[in-house]
Design an enzyme around this catalytic site. Structure first.
Site, mmCIF file in Angstrom:
data_model
loop_
_atom_site.group_PDB
_atom_site.id
_atom_site.type_symbol
_atom_site.label_atom_id
_atom_site.label_comp_id
_atom_site.label_asym_id
_atom_site.label_seq_id
_atom_site.Cartn_x
_atom_site.Cartn_y
_atom_site.Cartn_z
ATOM 1 N N CYS A 478 0.823 -1.225 0.000
ATOM 2 C CA CYS A 478 0.000 0.000 0.000
ATOM 3 C C CYS A 478 0.852 1.268 0.000
ATOM 4 O O CYS A 478 0.534 2.243 -0.685
ATOM 5 C CB CYS A 478 -0.986 -0.001 1.168
ATOM 6 S SG CYS A 478 -0.249 -0.313 2.782
ATOM 7 N N ASP A 602 -7.753 5.267 -1.301
ATOM 8 C CA ASP A 602 -7.323 4.036 -0.639
ATOM 9 C C ASP A 602 -6.577 3.124 -1.621
ATOM 10 O O ASP A 602 -7.163 2.635 -2.596
ATOM 11 C CB ASP A 602 -8.553 3.305 -0.084
ATOM 12 C CG ASP A 602 -8.181 2.229 0.925
ATOM 13 O OD1 ASP A 602 -7.058 1.715 0.834
ATOM 14 O OD2 ASP A 602 -9.027 1.907 1.784
ATOM 15 N N HIS A 604 -5.668 0.132 -1.153
ATOM 16 C CA HIS A 604 -5.935 -1.284 -0.885
ATOM 17 C C HIS A 604 -6.975 -1.874 -1.834
ATOM 18 O O HIS A 604 -7.287 -3.070 -1.747
ATOM 19 C CB HIS A 604 -6.402 -1.465 0.563
ATOM 20 C CG HIS A 604 -5.410 -0.963 1.577
ATOM 21 N ND1 HIS A 604 -5.456 0.325 2.055
ATOM 22 C CD2 HIS A 604 -4.339 -1.565 2.164
ATOM 23 C CE1 HIS A 604 -4.453 0.496 2.925
ATOM 24 N NE2 HIS A 604 -3.770 -0.635 3.005
#
Length: 651
Positions: A478, A602, A604
């Site tokens: 990440c 994000d 992820h």
């Protein structure tokens, strides 16, 4: 000046007439012969002054503006900053503008016409910034007229400019062979000058053919090209006297509107990119029939002494602005040809000092910088690349003249306009380019903060996330993905031309600086804010500020500082805490109540690059530290490091 009822008006299009409040010196007011005489389209700062008198260095200013301004724009006045002797300073500004206008247009003649044109003098109060407007009907007229009450500020300046006008472009590559006597190298300059004069004369030759055609690929009915002969061109008449109401039946009267689209799909967006565009190509007809038949003849002129040959290459590219009702013969003779001549002479001045040494690589570029309504033209010397100090100095001067910030690259070649690329080529380039989503946050729902102030990332970025390019970094990559998004921002803002690095390239960088052992390459080890700062420094020369917080509960206390970062720096931020990393794109903060929200991208996410799917799934959206259900987005038992990349102070 324009008549409105019984009153005449001075129209101001540029958003900021006064670029440099409280600064002494002059700003040149730019207008167009296609608008009412005193319509201010933009302002350019006078940057060349005589050391002894502090007055403008008119020769240097005229050389710069002759290159910078597109044909179709001209100097209509000047603005001066002062707090006393208002009328005297207005007269001084008008006198300076008239003098410069004559020099800029000196190569095209028409000096008498210039004397008759109106000019505008504006005085800005150095303390309050209040503007005082004065007009002068002609150089011979006595006195000035105060016209403060006649000033009208245009609400839609882009629409005013591009509904009335279009862009013409002409490219002309030239290879100029130069023979000079080896024993008298000084003769090379004279021979070079004569060769230049010969090419300029050729542009007006009756055998020259100018082919004018549209660049539009989406119109159902593409107008046929128009061919103009050199003998049809008119180089004597002032462009402000062009005939209106052109008819397509006569090639001498076909107007630019013949190639402009009447209906454009979608909502109109007024800009240089969306403007109507016309291409002008130049051909020499050497096969034209001679009135007398004759057999081919070859003449032999032996050199009387040893000579040397070298070839000077020119890549001329002229862009000009024209009213849509301007006849094409005027567009070519008063815009395209003078533009080519000016650019040719400008390049000649640069080449002459080193004619027999290494020839500079000169290239013309067109830019549409923020805050300037019309494109500008720049000639760069790229022998040693864009980061060579001489080129940096050139760009700084241009930023100063145009009122652009000195901490961001707005006039690098990567920013240049590519106005005349066809739709088919454009679609091919999109397919071959990056398939990543850009600017995912645009159009997302509001944050829910009442009375907050939005502070967002400035400019474009690409969304990097888990599994992109088929590389499985789920569970450990990440921070790498956040770093890739940050580097994409620097690429898209033209601070760097390096490719966004892969995970292994990021690891290689950390090994090379000694932060990691060689075994780190190819591993799945996590990295954090410190490692990201090392990579940004090594690969981009970018420095970073790091904010440490002991708990996620403290992050809302940093909102004011984060808001200042987005307002002043505008770069994406990486937030790392525990085992998770996010990219922060903005904050919404109410200083009174303390309520705030964080715009999180994000990394992820593991799905396909579908904007709707990403937004609906919350992978890009506003997050409050504590949501409506009492759940903490930032964990209270984890520390967080925030990486704030600093915008390089460069042009």
């Amino acid at each position: 000046m324009e008549n409105v009822g019984n009153h005449r008006s001075i129209r101001v299009l540029c958003p900021k007439l006064l670029l440099y409040k409280n600064e002494p010196g002059l700003q040149w007011l730019i207008g167009s012969p296609f608008f009412p005489p005193l319509t201010v389209v933009s302002t350019l700062k006078c940057i060349h002054l005589d050391d002894s008198t502090s007055s403008p260095n008119y020769n240097q200013e005229s050389d710069d503006l002759r290159t910078l301004l597109l044909k179709g724009f001209d100097i209509i006045g000047a603005l001066i900053v002062a707090n006393s002797e208002i009328e005297k300073n207005a007269a001084k500004a008008i006198g300076s503008a008239r003098r410069l206008r004559k020099l800029v247009n000196g190569g095209g003649g028409g000096g008498g016409e210039l004397d008759k044109k109106e000019a505008l003098g504006v005085v800005a109060d150095s303390e309050t910034g209040k503007l005082h407007f004065f007009a002068s009907k002609s150089e011979s007229s006595a006195g000035l007229e105060r016209v403060d009450d006649a000033v009208v500020y245009e609400d839609q300046p882009e629409k005013y400019l591009w509904e009335r006008g279009c862009l013409l472009r002409c490219q002309l590559p030239i290879k100029l062979p130069i023979y000079y006597p080896l024993l008298i190298p000084s003769d090379a300059e004279k021979i070079f000058q004569r060769a230049i004069e010969g090419v300029i004369a050729k542009l007006k030759d009756p055998k020259i053919a100018y082919i004018v055609e549209t660049t539009a690929q989406t119109s159902a009915e593409i107008p046929q090209p128009v061919i103009l002969r050199g003998g049809q061109l008119d180089f004597s008449t002032d462009i402000s006297h062009f005939k209106e109401g052109a008819q397509d039946s006569d090639s001498n009267l076909v107007s630019c509107a013949h190639f402009c689209l009447n209906n454009k799909s979608g909502l109109p967006v007024y800009s240089a990119e969306s403007a109507d565009k016309i291409q002008v190509s130049i051909l020499i007809n050497n096969s034209e029939k001679s009135p007398k038949s004759a057999a081919p003849v070859a003449e032999y002129f032996p050199a009387v002494e040893e000579t040397r040959l070298f070839v000077v290459e020119f890549k001329l590219e002229v862009l000009s602005y024209a009213a849509k009702d301007l006849p094409l013969v005027f567009a070519v003779s008063k815009l395209i040809v003078p533009g080519l001549v000016d650019q040719f002479n400008s390049m000649k001045k640069t080449i002459l000092p080193n004619l027999l040494a290494q020839h500079p690589q000169l290239r013309s570029y067109h830019f549409s910088p923020p805050g300037v309504l019309h494109p500008v033209n720049v000639i760069y010397e790229l022998n040693y690349g864009e980061t060579e100090m001489k080129q940096v100095g050139v760009r700084k001067s241009l930023h100063l003249r145009l009122g652009l910030p000195l901490d961001r690259p707005l006039l690098r070649t990567a920013n240049a306009l590519n106005l005349f690329i066809s739709d088919s080529v454009r679609s091919d380039s999109i397919q071959k380019g990056s398939t990543l989503l850009k600017d995912v946050h645009i159009g997302i729902p509001t944050s829910g903060v009442s009375g907050g102030t939005l502070s967002l990332v400035q400019g474009s970025y690409e969304y990097y996330h888990y599994m992109h390019d088929g590389f499985n970094d789920s569970g450990w990559g990440c921070a790498y993905r956040s770093l890739q998004t940050i580097i994409s921002w620097f690429r898209l803002q033209h601070y760097t031309s390096i490719e966004v690095p892969s995970h292994s390239e990021i690891q290689q960088s950390l090994v090379e600086i000694g932060d990691k052992d060689p075994s780190f390459i190819g591993s799945r080890e996590w990295i954090g804010a410190i490692e990201l700062s090392f990579v940004l420094d090594k690969l981009l020369g970018v420095s970073c500020k790091i904010i440490n917080v002991r708990s996620g509960a403290e992050l809302p206390e940093k909102c004011r500082e984060l808001a200042l970062h987005f307002e002043n720096q505008g770069t994406p931020i990486m937030i790392g805490g525990g085992v998770l990393a996010y990219t922060l794109l903005g904050v919404d903060y109410n200083e009174v109540s303390g309520d705030c929200a964080f715009l999180i991208l994000d990394p992820h996410y593991t799905g396909s690059d579908e904007h709707k799917k990403i937004i609906n799934g919350g992978w890009c959206g506003w997050k409050k530290a504590v949501d409506s259900k009492g759940k903490n987005f930032f964990l209270h038992d984890k520390f967080y490091n925030l990486l704030l990349p600093q915008r390089p102070n460069m042009v």
